[in-house]
Every structure is written in C-alpha cells, then in structure tokens.
Design a protein around this motif. Sequence first.
Motif, PDB file in Angstrom:
ATOM      1  N   GLN A   1      -3.150  -6.403  14.453  1.00  0.00           N
ATOM      2  CA  GLN A   1      -4.192  -5.379  14.364  1.00  0.00           C
ATOM      3  C   GLN A   1      -3.576  -3.996  14.217  1.00  0.00           C
ATOM      4  OE1 GLN A   1      -6.153  -6.524  18.034  1.00  0.00           O
ATOM      5  NE2 GLN A   1      -7.969  -7.207  16.919  1.00  0.00           N
ATOM      6  N   GLY A   2      -2.453  -3.786  14.899  1.00  0.00           N
ATOM      7  CA  GLY A   2      -1.746  -2.524  14.735  1.00  0.00           C
ATOM      8  C   GLY A   2      -1.328  -2.311  13.297  1.00  0.00           C
ATOM      9  N   ALA A   3      -0.824  -3.361  12.657  1.00  0.00           N
ATOM     10  CA  ALA A   3      -0.426  -3.270  11.254  1.00  0.00           C
ATOM     11  C   ALA A   3      -1.629  -2.967  10.367  1.00  0.00           C
ATOM     12  CB  ALA A   3       0.238  -4.572  10.826  1.00  0.00           C
ATOM     13  N   GLN A   4      -2.780  -3.553  10.700  1.00  0.00           N
ATOM     14  CA  GLN A   4      -3.993  -3.279   9.929  1.00  0.00           C
ATOM     15  C   GLN A   4      -4.443  -1.826  10.098  1.00  0.00           C
ATOM     16  OE1 GLN A   4      -6.417  -6.396  11.578  1.00  0.00           O
ATOM     17  NE2 GLN A   4      -5.892  -7.850   9.954  1.00  0.00           N
ATOM     18  N   GLY A   5      -4.250  -1.280  11.298  1.00  0.00           N
ATOM     19  CA  GLY A   5      -4.547   0.133  11.512  1.00  0.00           C
ATOM     20  C   GLY A   5      -3.640   1.023  10.669  1.00  0.00           C
TER      21      GLY A   5
ATOM     22  N   ARG B   1      -4.001   3.917   3.377  1.00  0.00           N
ATOM     23  CA  ARG B   1      -5.005   4.017   2.305  1.00  0.00           C
ATOM     24  C   ARG B   1      -5.613   5.412   2.234  1.00  0.00           C
ATOM     25  NH1 ARG B   1      -6.308  -1.430   4.140  1.00  0.00           N
ATOM     26  NH2 ARG B   1      -5.767  -2.924   2.480  1.00  0.00           N
ATOM     27  N   ALA B   2      -5.542   6.146   3.336  1.00  0.00           N
ATOM     28  CA  ALA B   2      -6.043   7.525   3.345  1.00  0.00           C
ATOM     29  C   ALA B   2      -5.043   8.480   2.696  1.00  0.00           C
ATOM     30  CB  ALA B   2      -6.329   7.974   4.776  1.00  0.00           C
ATOM     31  N   GLY B   3      -3.908   7.948   2.261  1.00  0.00           N
ATOM     32  CA  GLY B   3      -2.939   8.766   1.545  1.00  0.00           C
ATOM     33  C   GLY B   3      -1.911   9.455   2.419  1.00  0.00           C
ATOM     34  N   LEU B   4      -1.789   9.011   3.680  1.00  0.00           N
ATOM     35  CA  LEU B   4      -0.830   9.642   4.581  1.00  0.00           C
ATOM     36  C   LEU B   4       0.578   9.119   4.313  1.00  0.00           C
ATOM     37  CD1 LEU B   4      -2.786   9.583   7.961  1.00  0.00           C
ATOM     38  CD2 LEU B   4      -2.771  11.341   6.198  1.00  0.00           C
ATOM     39  N   ALA B   5       1.569   9.980   4.550  1.00  0.00           N
ATOM     40  CA  ALA B   5       2.965   9.592   4.413  1.00  0.00           C
ATOM     41  C   ALA B   5       3.385   8.770   5.631  1.00  0.00           C
ATOM     42  CB  ALA B   5       3.843  10.833   4.284  1.00  0.00           C
ATOM     43  N   THR B   6       4.540   8.121   5.523  1.00  0.00           N
ATOM     44  CA  THR B   6       5.001   7.217   6.579  1.00  0.00           C
ATOM     45  C   THR B   6       5.078   7.921   7.935  1.00  0.00           C
ATOM     46  OG1 THR B   6       6.254   5.854   5.034  1.00  0.00           O
ATOM     47  CG2 THR B   6       6.906   5.760   7.341  1.00  0.00           C
TER      48      THR B   6
ATOM     49  N   GLY C   1      12.989  -1.029   2.886  1.00  0.00           N
ATOM     50  CA  GLY C   1      14.167  -0.753   3.700  1.00  0.00           C
ATOM     51  C   GLY C   1      13.845  -0.150   5.041  1.00  0.00           C
ATOM     52  N   ASP C   2      14.547   0.934   5.382  1.00  0.00           N
ATOM     53  CA  ASP C   2      14.398   1.570   6.697  1.00  0.00           C
ATOM     54  C   ASP C   2      12.981   2.077   6.927  1.00  0.00           C
ATOM     55  OD1 ASP C   2      17.019   1.072   7.259  1.00  0.00           O
ATOM     56  OD2 ASP C   2      17.736   3.085   6.734  1.00  0.00           O
ATOM     57  N   GLU C   3      12.353   2.577   5.861  1.00  0.00           N
ATOM     58  CA  GLU C   3      10.999   3.118   6.000  1.00  0.00           C
ATOM     59  C   GLU C   3      10.014   2.013   6.387  1.00  0.00           C
ATOM     60  OE1 GLU C   3       8.912   4.865   2.517  1.00  0.00           O
ATOM     61  OE2 GLU C   3       9.070   6.734   3.644  1.00  0.00           O
ATOM     62  N   LEU C   4      10.149   0.856   5.767  1.00  0.00           N
ATOM     63  CA  LEU C   4       9.279  -0.267   6.103  1.00  0.00           C
ATOM     64  C   LEU C   4       9.593  -0.794   7.499  1.00  0.00           C
ATOM     65  CD1 LEU C   4       7.064  -2.221   5.254  1.00  0.00           C
ATOM     66  CD2 LEU C   4       8.810  -3.651   4.180  1.00  0.00           C
ATOM     67  N   ASN C   5      10.861  -0.786   7.872  1.00  0.00           N
ATOM     68  CA  ASN C   5      11.245  -1.204   9.225  1.00  0.00           C
ATOM     69  C   ASN C   5      10.600  -0.320  10.277  1.00  0.00           C
ATOM     70  OD1 ASN C   5      12.814  -3.353   8.354  1.00  0.00           O
ATOM     71  ND2 ASN C   5      14.706  -2.150   8.284  1.00  0.00           N
ATOM     72  N   LYS C   6      10.528   0.975  10.006  1.00  0.00           N
ATOM     73  CA  LYS C   6       9.898   1.901  10.948  1.00  0.00           C
ATOM     74  C   LYS C   6       8.422   1.556  11.129  1.00  0.00           C
ATOM     75  CE  LYS C   6      12.882   5.909  10.014  1.00  0.00           C
ATOM     76  NZ  LYS C   6      12.923   7.284   9.451  1.00  0.00           N
ATOM     77  N   LEU C   7       7.746   1.244  10.035  1.00  0.00           N
ATOM     78  CA  LEU C   7       6.332   0.885  10.112  1.00  0.00           C
ATOM     79  C   LEU C   7       6.139  -0.427  10.858  1.00  0.00           C
ATOM     80  CD1 LEU C   7       5.255   1.852   6.481  1.00  0.00           C
ATOM     81  CD2 LEU C   7       4.592   3.026   8.591  1.00  0.00           C
ATOM     82  N   GLU C   8       7.000  -1.400  10.577  1.00  0.00           N
ATOM     83  CA  GLU C   8       6.904  -2.690  11.266  1.00  0.00           C
ATOM     84  C   GLU C   8       7.155  -2.524  12.761  1.00  0.00           C
ATOM     85  OE1 GLU C   8       8.965  -7.148  11.300  1.00  0.00           O
ATOM     86  OE2 GLU C   8       9.251  -5.806   9.577  1.00  0.00           O
ATOM     87  N   ASN C   9       8.163  -1.723  13.108  1.00  0.00           N
ATOM     88  CA  ASN C   9       8.459  -1.489  14.528  1.00  0.00           C
ATOM     89  C   ASN C   9       7.303  -0.780  15.220  1.00  0.00           C
ATOM     90  OD1 ASN C   9      10.973  -2.686  14.291  1.00  0.00           O
ATOM     91  ND2 ASN C   9      12.047  -0.765  13.926  1.00  0.00           N
ATOM     92  N   GLN C  10       6.643   0.128  14.492  1.00  0.00           N
ATOM     93  CA  GLN C  10       5.504   0.827  15.080  1.00  0.00           C
ATOM     94  C   GLN C  10       4.351  -0.131  15.330  1.00  0.00           C
ATOM     95  OE1 GLN C  10       5.397   3.696  16.301  1.00  0.00           O
ATOM     96  NE2 GLN C  10       3.215   4.133  16.583  1.00  0.00           N
TER      97      GLN C  10
ATOM     98  N   ILE D   1       0.824  -1.207   0.000  1.00  0.00           N
ATOM     99  CA  ILE D   1       0.000   0.000   0.000  1.00  0.00           C
ATOM    100  C   ILE D   1       0.863   1.265   0.000  1.00  0.00           C
ATOM    101  CG2 ILE D   1      -1.718   1.342   1.300  1.00  0.00           C
ATOM    102  CD1 ILE D   1      -2.731  -1.348   2.419  1.00  0.00           C
ATOM    103  N   THR D   2       1.881   1.264   0.846  1.00  0.00           N
ATOM    104  CA  THR D   2       2.711   2.464   1.025  1.00  0.00           C
ATOM    105  C   THR D   2       3.842   2.570   0.023  1.00  0.00           C
ATOM    106  OG1 THR D   2       4.164   1.323   2.596  1.00  0.00           O
ATOM    107  CG2 THR D   2       2.235   2.476   3.502  1.00  0.00           C
ATOM    108  N   GLY D   3       4.272   1.432  -0.504  1.00  0.00           N
ATOM    109  CA  GLY D   3       5.454   1.433  -1.358  1.00  0.00           C
ATOM    110  C   GLY D   3       6.737   1.551  -0.560  1.00  0.00           C
ATOM    111  N   ALA D   4       6.625   1.385   0.761  1.00  0.00           N
ATOM    112  CA  ALA D   4       7.784   1.539   1.641  1.00  0.00           C
ATOM    113  C   ALA D   4       8.709   0.333   1.526  1.00  0.00           C
ATOM    114  CB  ALA D   4       7.329   1.709   3.087  1.00  0.00           C
TER     115      ALA D   4
END
Length: 275
Positions: free
Chosen positions: A100-104, A110-115, A77-86, A72-75
């Motif tokens: 569930q956090g990942a689904q949130g 999907r709302a178009g927000l940046a990482t 490397g490090d950007e995807l790691n940040k999302l996974e850690n979050q 969805i995000t196209g993230a």
Amino acid sequence: LTGDDRQLNKTLAKTERNLDSLNNSVNRLSRSLSGPLVTGLKAAGAAFGLAGAQAIKVGASFDDSIKTLAAITGATGDELNKLENQARLLGATTNFTARQGAQGLQALARAGLATNQIIALSAPALRFAGANATTLNQATTLLAATMKQFTLDTSQATRIVDTLTLASQKSLFDIESLSVAMRYGGSVGKSLGVSLEETVAVMAAFRDLGLEGSMVGTRFRQGMLSLINPTKQGKQAIRDFGLNLEDVNPRIVGMVGALRNLGAAGLTVEDMARI
C-alpha cells in the motif's frame, strides 16, 4: 537412549502413522466419493502449505507495485532503491502495508512529483489517510494538488496535512467533498493572494451552510472575484455600509478580514448577493 529420547521417538512414530492413516483415508474417499466432503478434506491437507504460498503472493504483489512505480517515475538504480526502501519503511511504521505504501508513492508520482518530493510527502500523506479514514489515492492526490495550487514545497507538508485535517474534522467536509471544493476554488485563492488556511476556512464555512463540494468551490471563486473587482452595483452596496473598497479586498486584508469587515458592517445575505 534416555527415557526422554525413547518417548520422543514413540511420539514421532505415532504421529507419522496417524498422518499415513489420514492420507490413506482421503485417497479411499477420493476413489469412491465426490463433492464437498472430499474437496474439504483435501483442502484441509493443502492448508499446511498455505502460509508459505501467501507469503510468496504478497512478495510478488509488492514487487509488481515497485515495477509499476518504476514505470511511472522512470526511476532506475539508486533512485528506484530509495523509493522501494521508502515503501518498506512506510509498511513498517504506519498502519499500511509495504505494498500500500508503494501504491501511495505511485499516486504521488502520477501528480508529477520528483523522487525526493515523493519520499518527503509520502509519510505525511499516509498519516493523513489514516487520520481521515480515506483511501491512499484520495489522500495523496489531494495533498499533491494542494501543494501545487499554493506553490508550497514538501517542507510545508505538515502544514498542509494539519489544515486539511482540521477542516475535515471541524466542519461538514469529508475528504471527497474537500477535494472537489479545492479543485474549484484552491487555485483562485492562491492567485488572488489568499493563504491556504484562509481558503480552507472560508470554504469550510460555506460547506457548513449545506453547499456541496463543487458549489463550495464555485461560490468561493465567485465571491473572491466580486470582492476584488465588484460591479457598479456592488461598489455602491459596499459604500452604503460605510466601507471602502480596500476594506473588502482580499488582496489587501485577506479573505477572512474582508468577510469580518462585511459582517461587522451589518451586511445580510441579501446584501452580500448585491455585491
């Protein structure tokens, strides 16, 4: 060997014999019987490995959620790691799981927000969902949409959450009807200079009159436009009550101020309809 060692060996040997006996019994039954009894006995033995299998399944589900988030995000490397850690952090610090956090995070993406926006808004979104007994998808969609409607950044997340939570807890709004009302009326409120708090407060008052979510937003939009650009009949009705057009213009006195001035002048529901 000590006495304790000998006793331990005896216990282990007895346990092993018992397990062998159980296994032989199940095998004999399997050869002579069929149906629920044998199935149940075999299931009992399989249960010993269930916990490990479930852990593998949960891990795979989380990994799948992260892969979807990446798509969805196209993230990467490090950007995807940040999302996974979050997502993992949300699972450790809220009532929701990491999956569930990942689904949130997916809903925010999907709302178009940046990482960085996704990460900043995710924790307030999950708290909002938990406090209002709603789904993550509803909560994150409403927060992201409201942020965009009123051109607010993620530093205003707490303000948005507090305002919407107050409306859902102090009026007849639930999150679903509030989402619908905001969809119809939120953008109009912002475009005409009305704050988020005033927009939500006025729509909550309409909701308490028994209007459904879509009608709340529609009436709010119509009311705003009629006060800012009243018809000839509406202008005369305003003047008949000793008010100037500026006294009821939401762009000048705010929506709450306009309604307060109208009420103080003694307008009835019928009078409001004339405007």
